[in-house]
Motif scaffolding. Sequence first.
Motif, PDB file in Angstrom:
ATOM      1  N   LEU A  21       0.814  -1.187   0.170  1.00 34.73           N
ATOM      2  CA  LEU A  21      -0.151  -0.120  -0.022  1.00 34.73           C
ATOM      3  C   LEU A  21       0.956   1.369   0.105  1.00 34.73           C
ATOM      4  O   LEU A  21       0.580   2.393  -0.784  1.00 34.73           O
ATOM      5  N   LEU A  22       1.793   1.287   0.799  1.00 33.66           N
ATOM      6  CA  LEU A  22       2.795   2.273   0.884  1.00 33.66           C
ATOM      7  C   LEU A  22       3.531   2.573  -0.443  1.00 33.66           C
ATOM      8  O   LEU A  22       3.596   3.684  -1.016  1.00 33.66           O
ATOM      9  N   ALA A  23       3.999   1.451  -1.291  1.00 28.24           N
ATOM     10  CA  ALA A  23       4.526   1.545  -2.357  1.00 28.24           C
ATOM     11  C   ALA A  23       3.489   2.205  -3.531  1.00 28.24           C
ATOM     12  O   ALA A  23       3.960   2.849  -4.207  1.00 28.24           O
ATOM     13  N   GLN A  24       2.508   1.811  -3.532  1.00 27.28           N
ATOM     14  CA  GLN A  24       1.476   2.070  -4.378  1.00 27.28           C
ATOM     15  C   GLN A  24       0.915   3.627  -4.309  1.00 27.28           C
ATOM     16  O   GLN A  24       0.630   4.222  -5.097  1.00 27.28           O
ATOM     17  N   HIS A  25       1.155   4.327  -3.078  1.00 28.33           N
ATOM     18  CA  HIS A  25       0.878   5.660  -2.722  1.00 28.33           C
ATOM     19  C   HIS A  25       1.959   6.464  -2.300  1.00 28.33           C
ATOM     20  O   HIS A  25       1.932   7.288  -1.622  1.00 28.33           O
ATOM     21  N   GLU A  26       3.016   6.081  -2.921  1.00 30.76           N
ATOM     22  CA  GLU A  26       4.572   6.660  -2.500  1.00 30.76           C
ATOM     23  C   GLU A  26       4.473   8.201  -2.930  1.00 30.76           C
ATOM     24  O   GLU A  26       5.171   9.170  -1.915  1.00 30.76           O
ATOM     25  N   ALA A  27       3.929   8.430  -3.806  1.00 25.05           N
ATOM     26  CA  ALA A  27       3.778   9.931  -4.322  1.00 25.05           C
ATOM     27  C   ALA A  27       3.227  10.780  -3.036  1.00 25.05           C
ATOM     28  O   ALA A  27       3.590  11.883  -3.028  1.00 25.05           O
ATOM     29  N   SER A  28       1.752  10.486  -2.716  1.00 22.82           N
ATOM     30  CA  SER A  28       1.143  11.230  -1.957  1.00 22.82           C
ATOM     31  C   SER A  28       1.210  10.841  -0.473  1.00 22.82           C
ATOM     32  O   SER A  28       0.806  11.671   0.485  1.00 22.82           O
ATOM     33  N   GLY A  29       1.744   9.575  -0.372  1.00 21.26           N
ATOM     34  CA  GLY A  29       1.587   9.108   1.271  1.00 21.26           C
ATOM     35  C   GLY A  29       0.364   8.680   1.597  1.00 21.26           C
ATOM     36  O   GLY A  29      -0.814   8.761   0.892  1.00 21.26           O
ATOM     37  N   VAL A 110       8.652   2.376 -16.573  1.00 24.12           N
ATOM     38  CA  VAL A 110       8.012   1.841 -15.484  1.00 24.12           C
ATOM     39  C   VAL A 110       7.455   2.904 -14.545  1.00 24.12           C
ATOM     40  O   VAL A 110       7.920   4.032 -14.642  1.00 24.12           O
ATOM     41  N   GLN A 111       6.407   2.823 -13.848  1.00 25.06           N
ATOM     42  CA  GLN A 111       5.800   3.694 -13.167  1.00 25.06           C
ATOM     43  C   GLN A 111       6.732   4.052 -11.838  1.00 25.06           C
ATOM     44  O   GLN A 111       7.281   3.128 -11.351  1.00 25.06           O
ATOM     45  N   GLN A 112       6.740   5.231 -11.544  1.00 23.77           N
ATOM     46  CA  GLN A 112       7.674   5.659 -10.528  1.00 23.77           C
ATOM     47  C   GLN A 112       6.812   6.866  -9.913  1.00 23.77           C
ATOM     48  O   GLN A 112       7.016   7.909 -10.484  1.00 23.77           O
ATOM     49  N   GLY A 113       5.936   6.720  -8.741  1.00 20.91           N
ATOM     50  CA  GLY A 113       5.085   7.651  -8.442  1.00 20.91           C
ATOM     51  C   GLY A 113       4.347   8.107  -9.528  1.00 20.91           C
ATOM     52  O   GLY A 113       3.510   7.627 -10.229  1.00 20.91           O
ATOM     53  N   ASP A 114       4.331   9.495  -9.703  1.00 24.32           N
ATOM     54  CA  ASP A 114       3.502   9.992 -10.724  1.00 24.32           C
ATOM     55  C   ASP A 114       4.262   9.957 -12.025  1.00 24.32           C
ATOM     56  O   ASP A 114       3.663  10.678 -13.088  1.00 24.32           O
ATOM     57  N   TYR A 115       5.256   9.671 -12.181  1.00 18.24           N
ATOM     58  CA  TYR A 115       5.900   9.578 -13.366  1.00 18.24           C
ATOM     59  C   TYR A 115       6.227   8.203 -14.018  1.00 18.24           C
ATOM     60  O   TYR A 115       5.975   7.290 -13.589  1.00 18.24           O
ATOM     61  N   ALA A 116       6.598   8.501 -15.466  1.00 22.05           N
ATOM     62  CA  ALA A 116       6.979   7.003 -16.145  1.00 22.05           C
ATOM     63  C   ALA A 116       8.645   7.268 -16.442  1.00 22.05           C
ATOM     64  O   ALA A 116       8.702   8.027 -17.029  1.00 22.05           O
TER      65      ALA A 116
END
Length: 252
Positions: A21-29, A110-116
């Motif tokens: 869950l933390l990894a999936q929402h790393e950008a926003s926390g 690869v998806q990295q937060g809000d970025y590719a």
Amino acid sequence: MDISSKGGTQSIRRVLHMLRLLAQHEASGLSLQEITSFSGLERSTAHRIITCLAAENFARKDTESKRYYLGIDAMQIGFSAMQRVPIADTLRPLAKRLCRLSEDTVFLVVQQGDYALCLLREHGDFPVRIFTIDAGEKRLMGIGAGGLALIADYSNEAIAKIYARHAVEYEQAGLPLDCLLQKVRHTRQQGFSEIVDGITPGVSGVGYSFSISKITKVAISFGAISQRLDAARRQTMGKLLAEECLAWVRAM
């Protein structure tokens, strides 16, 4: 995942689920309330696990927002795994096969937060090569065929939140929110993304996203000059891309 399953592994499964869950929402926390809601755990249980993860540096609590993010040790494990079995090495055979089939330039992001984040660029035999992005560079999801394929998997509400965090960058890229959502709808309808004269005038692309683990999403795209990748060929190559990627996933 059934995190309510009984047995000696229940606690381990709960911890792993929370890390995902933390990894999936790393950008926003995530707030404690969101962790509780998304995990399906009792608030006291969620609080106990996230507090332990923070104490062991697998989670980090922002002192101002009170939101939780992945911690240093969790990220270090990820970096160590990436050095041993990089995603690019795993998917390079698929990228090379797509190059042979298309003769075009193939990109892996690869998806990295809000970025590719671009991990790989392979060139086919077609003499005009595409250099819109190189390995190690990243762009916001939605910009570029691979990034558009990735963001299309999000709900419109989630996309609007991503956009709000980076509105200036999206506007600078000539991509207002209504235009992005229109491209997303089109991607969902046909099963792959299309970019026509996007990042670089005269260059078009098609992309397809898929999961390689429970928390890791990638996208592969074709890039070519727009004359070569006209509407009819975009349909052909988009369907080919989807078929080849799905075949790879089934063979994992």
